[in-house]
Design a protein around this motif. Structure first.
Motif, PDB file in Angstrom:
ATOM      1  N   THR A   2      -0.765   0.385  -8.354  1.00  0.00           N
ATOM      2  CA  THR A   2      -1.214   0.821  -7.025  1.00  0.00           C
ATOM      3  C   THR A   2      -2.567   0.201  -6.698  1.00  0.00           C
ATOM      4  O   THR A   2      -2.792  -0.311  -5.594  1.00  0.00           O
ATOM      5  N   ASP A   3      -3.464   0.206  -7.664  1.00  0.00           N
ATOM      6  CA  ASP A   3      -4.789  -0.392  -7.480  1.00  0.00           C
ATOM      7  C   ASP A   3      -4.690  -1.903  -7.242  1.00  0.00           C
ATOM      8  O   ASP A   3      -5.432  -2.463  -6.438  1.00  0.00           O
ATOM      9  N   SER A  36       8.194  -0.125  -6.964  1.00  0.00           N
ATOM     10  CA  SER A  36       6.906  -0.401  -6.318  1.00  0.00           C
ATOM     11  C   SER A  36       6.829   0.180  -4.912  1.00  0.00           C
ATOM     12  O   SER A  36       5.774   0.162  -4.294  1.00  0.00           O
ATOM     13  N   TYR A  80       4.412   2.895  -5.258  1.00  0.00           N
ATOM     14  CA  TYR A  80       3.071   2.338  -5.424  1.00  0.00           C
ATOM     15  C   TYR A  80       2.551   1.822  -4.082  1.00  0.00           C
ATOM     16  O   TYR A  80       1.380   1.997  -3.743  1.00  0.00           O
ATOM     17  N   ALA A 104       1.592   4.743  -1.827  1.00  0.00           N
ATOM     18  CA  ALA A 104       0.317   5.321  -2.269  1.00  0.00           C
ATOM     19  C   ALA A 104      -0.853   4.404  -1.912  1.00  0.00           C
ATOM     20  O   ALA A 104      -1.897   4.866  -1.450  1.00  0.00           O
ATOM     21  N   ALA A 105      -0.681   3.086  -2.100  1.00  0.00           N
ATOM     22  CA  ALA A 105      -1.760   2.126  -1.809  1.00  0.00           C
ATOM     23  C   ALA A 105      -2.061   2.065  -0.318  1.00  0.00           C
ATOM     24  O   ALA A 105      -3.210   1.899   0.087  1.00  0.00           O
ATOM     25  N   SER A 165       4.707  11.063  -3.038  1.00  0.00           N
ATOM     26  CA  SER A 165       4.540   9.613  -3.170  1.00  0.00           C
ATOM     27  C   SER A 165       4.210   8.937  -1.855  1.00  0.00           C
ATOM     28  O   SER A 165       3.515   7.935  -1.823  1.00  0.00           O
TER      29      SER A 165
END
Length: 179
Positions: free
Chosen positions: A109-110, A138, A141, A144-145, A167
């Motif tokens: 995610t980062d 993903s 992810y 979330a990002a 999520s």
């Protein structure tokens, strides 16, 4: 040996497909937490230098690398006129990282956040028009990002594997099915 040969052939086919369609591919790299992440930028066949286009950040399923799922979708996005970025997460493919082949949702995610931030610096991309395209694992992810992140104007999720209701955060999510 056989697997590496097949991987090399697959990568060559992917590159030749992009070349045949007139899509320009360019290797790129950017940093996240002191680690160099490797990516491929896909530019549409009709792209003219100096022009700014919407960008799409593409991420794939568990264990995939940029020459596989995300690269195929990035190529498709370039065929549709977008500038697309597929990249290898930390510890995967050509990206750096001391721990290799670890499925780390927080780190991935980062890395997506860092990739979106990198895209805003590219002269080819309209920084106000960056979308995320998350595929399978993903997708969570990506959601979330992108949630609350001003670098993203939209996201689409293909066959999302969302492990929990939270999520998708507070962002409206549009799910797209292949085909």
């Amino acid at each position: 040996m056989r697997l590496s040969t097949l991987s090399a052939i697959g990568a060559a086919l992917l590159h030749s497909t992009a070349f045949a369609a007139g899509i320009e591919t360019r290797p790129v790299s950017f940093q996240n937490e002191g680690v160099t992440l490797a990516g491929t930028l896909y530019l549409p066949a009709d792209y003219k230098p100096g022009e700014k286009r919407p960008g799409v950040l593409v991420t794939g399923a568990w264990t995939s690398i940029k020459e596989q799922m995300s690269g195929l979708y990035a190529e498709e996005m370039a065929e549709r006129g977008f500038i697309a970025l597929a990249f290898d997460f930390r510890g995967w493919g050509q990206s750096g990282g001391n721990i290799r082949f670890k499925e780390d949702p927080a780190a991935k995610t980062d890395d997506i956040v860092a990739a979106a931030d990198y895209m805003t610096t590219l002269p080819e991309i309209d920084a106000g028009k960056i979308a995320g395209l998350g595929i399978c694992a993903s997708a969570g992810y990506m959601a979330a990002a992108a949630s609350g992140n001003p670098d993203f104007t939209a996201i689409s999720l293909v066959a999302p594997w969302l492990t929990r209701r939270s999520s998708s955060g507070s962002m409206a999510v549009r799910t797209v099915s292949p085909g």
